[in-house]
Write an enzyme that holds these catalytic residues in place. Structure first.
Site, PDB file in Angstrom:
ATOM      1  N   CYS A   1       1.949   5.718  14.103  1.00 51.08           N
ATOM      2  CA  CYS A   1       1.844   6.480  15.353  1.00 51.08           C
ATOM      3  C   CYS A   1       1.246   7.873  15.111  1.00 51.08           C
ATOM      4  O   CYS A   1       1.358   8.441  14.013  1.00 51.08           O
ATOM      5  CB  CYS A   1       3.231   6.684  15.964  1.00 51.08           C
ATOM      6  SG  CYS A   1       4.014   5.176  16.525  1.00 51.08           S
TER       7      CYS A   1
ATOM      8  N   CYS B   1       8.093   6.922  20.151  1.00 51.26           N
ATOM      9  CA  CYS B   1       8.853   5.707  19.835  1.00 51.26           C
ATOM     10  C   CYS B   1      10.087   6.072  18.993  1.00 51.26           C
ATOM     11  O   CYS B   1      10.212   7.207  18.513  1.00 51.26           O
ATOM     12  CB  CYS B   1       7.966   4.704  19.092  1.00 51.26           C
ATOM     13  SG  CYS B   1       7.779   5.056  17.334  1.00 51.26           S
TER      14      CYS B   1
ATOM     15  N   CYS C   1       9.428   7.442  15.417  1.00 45.71           N
ATOM     16  CA  CYS C   1       8.917   8.826  15.455  1.00 45.71           C
ATOM     17  C   CYS C   1      10.039   9.804  15.802  1.00 45.71           C
ATOM     18  O   CYS C   1      10.093  10.906  15.266  1.00 45.71           O
ATOM     19  CB  CYS C   1       7.764   8.958  16.436  1.00 45.71           C
ATOM     20  SG  CYS C   1       6.267   8.177  15.807  1.00 45.71           S
TER      21      CYS C   1
ATOM     22  N   GLU D   1       2.258  10.799  16.169  1.00 39.02           N
ATOM     23  CA  GLU D   1       3.220  11.852  15.825  1.00 39.02           C
ATOM     24  C   GLU D   1       3.487  11.879  14.331  1.00 39.02           C
ATOM     25  O   GLU D   1       3.549  12.936  13.695  1.00 39.02           O
ATOM     26  CB  GLU D   1       4.576  11.624  16.525  1.00 39.02           C
ATOM     27  CG  GLU D   1       4.530  11.626  18.034  1.00 39.02           C
ATOM     28  CD  GLU D   1       4.260  10.249  18.636  1.00 39.02           C
ATOM     29  OE1 GLU D   1       3.426   9.504  18.082  1.00 39.02           O
ATOM     30  OE2 GLU D   1       4.873   9.944  19.663  1.00 39.02           O
TER      31      GLU D   1
ATOM     32  N   ASN E   1      -2.957   7.775  16.578  1.00 40.86           N
ATOM     33  CA  ASN E   1      -2.445   6.507  16.051  1.00 40.86           C
ATOM     34  C   ASN E   1      -3.549   5.760  15.313  1.00 40.86           C
ATOM     35  O   ASN E   1      -4.718   5.769  15.736  1.00 40.86           O
ATOM     36  CB  ASN E   1      -1.777   5.659  17.133  1.00 40.86           C
ATOM     37  CG  ASN E   1      -2.595   5.487  18.392  1.00 40.86           C
ATOM     38  OD1 ASN E   1      -3.343   6.362  18.798  1.00 40.86           O
ATOM     39  ND2 ASN E   1      -2.443   4.347  19.033  1.00 40.86           N
ATOM     40  N   ILE E   2      -3.159   5.134  14.225  1.00 43.63           N
ATOM     41  CA  ILE E   2      -4.096   4.386  13.386  1.00 43.63           C
ATOM     42  C   ILE E   2      -3.532   2.980  13.234  1.00 43.63           C
ATOM     43  O   ILE E   2      -2.510   2.778  12.569  1.00 43.63           O
ATOM     44  CB  ILE E   2      -4.254   5.062  11.996  1.00 43.63           C
ATOM     45  CG1 ILE E   2      -4.708   6.521  12.168  1.00 43.63           C
ATOM     46  CG2 ILE E   2      -5.251   4.274  11.139  1.00 43.63           C
ATOM     47  CD1 ILE E   2      -4.693   7.344  10.876  1.00 43.63           C
ATOM     48  N   GLU E   3      -4.184   2.038  13.906  1.00 45.27           N
ATOM     49  CA  GLU E   3      -3.680   0.658  13.890  1.00 45.27           C
ATOM     50  C   GLU E   3      -4.275  -0.128  12.729  1.00 45.27           C
ATOM     51  O   GLU E   3      -5.186   0.332  12.027  1.00 45.27           O
ATOM     52  CB  GLU E   3      -3.983   0.004  15.244  1.00 45.27           C
ATOM     53  CG  GLU E   3      -3.262   0.741  16.368  1.00 45.27           C
ATOM     54  CD  GLU E   3      -3.419   0.101  17.731  1.00 45.27           C
ATOM     55  OE1 GLU E   3      -4.303  -0.757  17.907  1.00 45.27           O
ATOM     56  OE2 GLU E   3      -2.630   0.476  18.613  1.00 45.27           O
TER      57      GLU E   3
HETATM   58  N1  THU Z   1       2.122   4.898  19.568  1.00 43.94           N
HETATM   59  C1  THU Z   1       2.047   6.179  19.098  1.00 43.94           C
HETATM   60  O1  THU Z   1       1.061   6.573  18.459  1.00 43.94           O
HETATM   61  N2  THU Z   1       3.106   6.994  19.351  1.00 43.94           N
HETATM   62  C2  THU Z   1       4.235   6.613  20.007  1.00 43.94           C
HETATM   63  O2  THU Z   1       5.202   7.322  20.033  1.00 43.94           O
HETATM   64  C3  THU Z   1       4.251   5.339  20.733  1.00 43.94           C
HETATM   65  C4  THU Z   1       3.261   4.344  20.281  1.00 43.94           C
HETATM   66  C5  THU Z   1       1.006   4.009  19.275  1.00 43.94           C
HETATM   67  C6  THU Z   1       1.342   2.904  18.311  1.00 43.94           C
HETATM   68  C7  THU Z   1       0.303   1.862  18.685  1.00 43.94           C
HETATM   69  O3  THU Z   1      -0.901   2.150  17.999  1.00 43.94           O
HETATM   70  C8  THU Z   1       0.076   2.080  20.167  1.00 43.94           C
HETATM   71  O4  THU Z   1       0.575   3.372  20.464  1.00 43.94           O
HETATM   72  C9  THU Z   1       0.751   1.059  21.063  1.00 43.94           C
HETATM   73  O5  THU Z   1       2.086   0.907  20.726  1.00 43.94           O
END
Ligand code: THU
Length: 135
Positions: free
Chosen positions: A53, A86, A89, A55, A42-44
């Site tokens: 996310c 999520c 995804c 995936e 994940n890259i925020e």
């Molecule tokens: N996140 C994912 O990378 N994949 C998911 O399916 C659920 C959430 C990440 C998004 C965000 O950076 C962090 O988890 C918290 O929501």
């Protein structure tokens, strides 16, 4: 690549996640039917909605390299119970490879096998658009 190696890759990339805001690292490792592996984490973003996310990073990397047939997707988190993709995804996963195996894992060795049919029943898929275009 076997499941164990793919799981190790997902756990390894989970530790490199760029998640300074949530501090919730997620790793993904995607094995294509042609035998290639694409990873993602994940890259925020400081503008939270611009985050992506793990995936989707892995899937988009694969698709942008011409791969659309997938065998196994591993999603790794550091939670006590493996965490599940999520909603966005799930929709992206459902676009490709209906028979994809999905392994939800944590960094303590727990593995849950699931499928997109289970995660997103009655999905909206491209057949609906194809059906409409025939009318
Ligand atoms: N996140 C994912 O990378 N994949 C998911 O399916 C659920 C959430 C990440 C998004 C965000 O950076 C962090 O988890 C918290 O929501």
């Amino acid at each position: 690549m076997n499941d164990k190696e793919l799981i190790e890759k997902a756990v390894e990339v989970m530790k490199q996640a760029y998640a300074p805001y949530s501090k919730f690292g997620v790793g993904a490792a995607l094995l294509t039917k042609s035998g290639k592996v694409f990873t993602g984490f994940n890259i925020e973003n400081s503008s939270y909605g611009a985050s992506v996310c793990a995936e989707r990073v892995a899937i988009f990397k694969a698709v942008s390299e011409g791969e659309k047939e997938f065998d196994t997707l591993v999603v790794a988190t550091g939670t006590d119970e493996p965490s599940s993709p999520c909603g966005i995804c799930r929709q992206v996963i459902s676009e490709f490879s209906n028979d994809l195996r999905i392994l939800l894992v944590n960094d303590k060795g727990k593995v849950i096998e699931t499928s997109i049919e289970k995660l997103l029943p009655l999905a909206f898929t491209k057949d609906k658009l194809e059906e409409r275009n025939k009318q």
